[in-house]
Enzyme design. Structure first.
Site, short mmCIF file in Angstrom:
data_model
loop_
_atom_site.label_atom_id
_atom_site.label_comp_id
_atom_site.label_asym_id
_atom_site.label_seq_id
_atom_site.Cartn_x
_atom_site.Cartn_y
_atom_site.Cartn_z
N ASP A 70 0.82 -1.21 0.00
CA ASP A 70 0.00 0.00 0.00
C ASP A 70 0.86 1.26 0.00
O ASP A 70 1.81 1.38 0.78
CB ASP A 70 -0.90 -0.02 1.24
CG ASP A 70 -1.76 1.22 1.34
OD1 ASP A 70 -2.59 1.45 0.44
OD2 ASP A 70 -1.60 1.99 2.32
N GLU A 87 1.68 0.00 -4.83
CA GLU A 87 0.84 1.13 -5.14
C GLU A 87 1.70 2.37 -4.94
O GLU A 87 2.26 2.57 -3.87
CB GLU A 87 -0.38 1.21 -4.23
CG GLU A 87 -1.25 2.41 -4.56
CD GLU A 87 -2.13 2.88 -3.40
OE1 GLU A 87 -3.03 3.69 -3.64
OE2 GLU A 87 -1.89 2.44 -2.26
#
Length: 614
Positions: A263, A300
């Site tokens: 993330d 990401e």
């Protein structure tokens, strides 16, 4: 048996349980075992910066605390299970107790990933790993090759997106805990599905975060949008890096994960000579090699930095792929007309061409939204380094009401969006329900126990949407009905428009797998032609002696398009306006030749394949 074992936390050994915790600044650490309503204290011995020891008679199922310096009770930072929530004791788990059946499983090549992102709590009425297992055959029917789970590590309460996790090693009991997650992964592998787990290494949530008591896990030297940054390069950072890398390896070794989605790596700050991302990717790939499996590390990132996925031999971090926001933003703005917030940087038709040709749209060019130049060139990277989508948890959930594209786009536009993603040169990702046009929203939801935090989240959500000019009521993140509203219903795929969209999406996936120009994509084998005035894209894909043309009309009117740059005669193999996909009677030609003038219906997708010479 594998050679790697987690050296933190609690692990059953013959005659007892071995405990080990990193606590470099503590004077003493003891284990407080809770058994039969009684508490038993056992001191651990200092082992460098750690405290460790074997407690005879302890066993899997026992609950325990660490007692720091004789007065501070805290759960285990490497707890595998928190049965009573983030504020309760940890529980000893035997990581070898599960009976795996996937010995023959070797994973899926990166280029074959067709990923389906889901939130365990809203994917089924049960909201559990076992419930999700009941829909795996449905995903196989669709053609999915990889399931990506939003974070499942223990977070406060029972309702959360998962990015507020505070026990990175502990699958949430509300979803089914340790055994439930292992059953789910094992069931996926039996069906040929890979499993990718979303993990969060840029921050921990604010409620139940007890790491501060053990060591300098965080630093005030940097700040993230979510609070203090993780300490990857300051004093005592070696222990922090070990904690995080061990966590990644534990998901691969103990849970048989086929990939990790990291993330928001732009929230990871590390000025060490060797970046934590590079160290983590190397460790995961090395373990995967020992296991004889393919395991992918996917980032990401909004940095538009090709270094993340450049191999280490060429100075990169060596991750396998990264999400491409530019592709999403370019397509989203063309379909919706939205231009506020970070969408102000997009909306030009030429940007969609750049995204298809090169990857990053912003590659050192000026960004109005950031008020600076942004990104670096990515056209040298192979297409499988990018994961693309038109919907995901962020792009849906970070809207004021969590509304999906199905609430604003026509069926023809939804089919066009699906085709642009699935037939792109990149790795496609679908967000749960997108395949049939799910109408349930996916708003942000929580179940925090701290009233001040609850109000802060409510206030923050309202303020976050000011830049987008969304004048609408924001659903209360803490309300259970907000969570319930996000539950999807795949049975809709049998009804009305949803039936046609599901069948169309499934056919797109079938074509991607079946046709070599799609399944074996290269930069050299992809040429993109744009007709700016007409808002039409023509993508020519070559491979293994085959030639396929994809034509996309991104405008809402019929457009005349000259057919250029093709070789030989081509036969139509898909027309999104056909009656079988919910359209009317198609008027597009069955055969196509160089120089023809093609009339493209509004928002249409046409695919033509070269006719072999006799």
């Amino acid at each position: 048996m594998i050679s790697w074992q987690l050296d933190l936390g609690a692990r059953p050994v013959p005659g007892g349980v071995r405990f080990r915790v990193w606590a470099p600044l503590a004077a003493s650490v003891s284990v407080i075992l809770s058994r039969n309503g009684n508490e038993e204290a056992a001191p651990l011995e200092r082992d460098g910066e750690n405290f460790s020891g074997v407690i005879s008679g302890a066993a899997a199922g026992d609950r325990y605390w660490y007692l720091i310096d004789g007065y501070l009770y805290r759960p285990d930072p490497a707890s595998r299970c928190q049965p009573d929530g983030v504020h309760g004791p940890s529980q000893v788990v035997d990581p070898d107790a599960f009976g795996w059946t996937d010995d023959a499983w070797r994973g899926i090549p990166l280029e074959d990933l067709i990923t389906y992102e889901l939130h365990v709590g809203t994917f089924t009425p049960e909201g559990t790993f076992d419930g999700a297992m009941g829909r795996l055959d449905y995903l196989v029917e669709l053609g999915i090759t990889a399931v990506e789970l939003m974070p499942v590590a223990q977070f406060p309460g029972n309702r959360n997106w998962g990015y507020d996790g505070v026990f990175p090693y502990a699958p949430h009991p509300a979803y089914g805990g340790v055994a439930g997650l292992k059953r789910f992964v094992d069931a996926c592998h039996r069906r040929g599905l890979a499993v990718i787990l979303d993990v969060v290494y840029n921050h921990l949530g604010p409620e139940g975060n007890y790491l501060h008591a053990f060591a300098p896990y965080f630093t005030g030297h940097y700040r993230t949008p979510w609070g203090d940054a993780v300490n990857y390069d300051g004093p005592y950072s070696d222990g922090v890096r070990h904690y995080v890398i061990a966590n990644a390896l534990h998901w691969v070794a103990e849970y048989h994960m086929d990939g990790l989605r990291l993330d928001a790596v732009h929230g990871i700050y590390d000025f060490s000579a060797r970046h934590i991302l590079a160290e983590l990717a190397d460790a995961v790939h090395s373990l995967a090699g020992c296991l004889g499996r393919q395991v992918h590390v996917i980032a990401e990132s909004d940095l538009n930095n090709p270094r993340i996925v450049t191999d280490s031999e060429h100075g990169g971090h060596g991750l396998d792929a990264q999400w491409s926001d530019d592709f999403h933003h370019a397509l989203h703005t063309l379909l919706t007309g939205e231009r506020r917030g970070y969408y102000e940087d997009f909306g030009d038709f030429s940007q969609m061409l750049t995204a298809l040709r090169d990857g990053f749209v912003y590659a050192g060019t000026y960004s109005r939204h950031r008020r600076r130049r942004h990104g670096s060139a990515s056209s040298h990277l192979p297409p499988e380094r990018f994961v693309v989508c038109i919907q995901n948890h962020d792009q849906v959930g970070n809207r004021a009401r969590g509304d999906r594209l199905s609430s604003s786009l026509s069926p023809e536009q939804l089919k066009l969006a699906a085709a642009m993603v699935i037939l792109s040169p990149y790795l496609p990702l679908l967000f749960m329900g997108e395949e049939y046009g799910e109408t349930a929203p996916f708003p942000f939801f929580t179940s925090h126990g701290d009233p001040d935090l609850v109000e802060a989240v409510r206030k923050g959500r309202r303020e976050e949407f000011a830049a987008f000019g969304w004048d609408t009521e924001v659903p209360d993140p803490q309300a259970e009905e907000t969570f319930r509203s996000a539950c999807i219903d795949p049975e809709k795929r049998h009804r009305e428009m949803h039936r046609h969209l599901f069948a169309f999406t499934r056919e797109l996936i079938r074509l991607r797998k079946a046709l070599p120009p799609f399944s074996d994509s290269t930069r050299q084998g992809t040429s993109v032609t744009g007709f700016g005035m007409e808002q039409v894209l023509m993508v020519n894909r070559h491979g293994h002696g085959d030639d396929v043309i994809c034509i996309f009309n991104l405008s809402g009117v019929e457009r005349p398009v000259p057919v250029i740059g093709i070789r030989g005669r081509h036969r139509k193999i898909l027309d999104s306006t056909d009656s079988c996909w919910g359209g009317g009677k198609s008027s597009t030609p069955e055969l196509l030749d160089q120089g023809a003038l093609l009339l493209m219906p509004p928002f249409a997708v046409l695919i033509y394949q070269e006719v072999p010479l006799p």
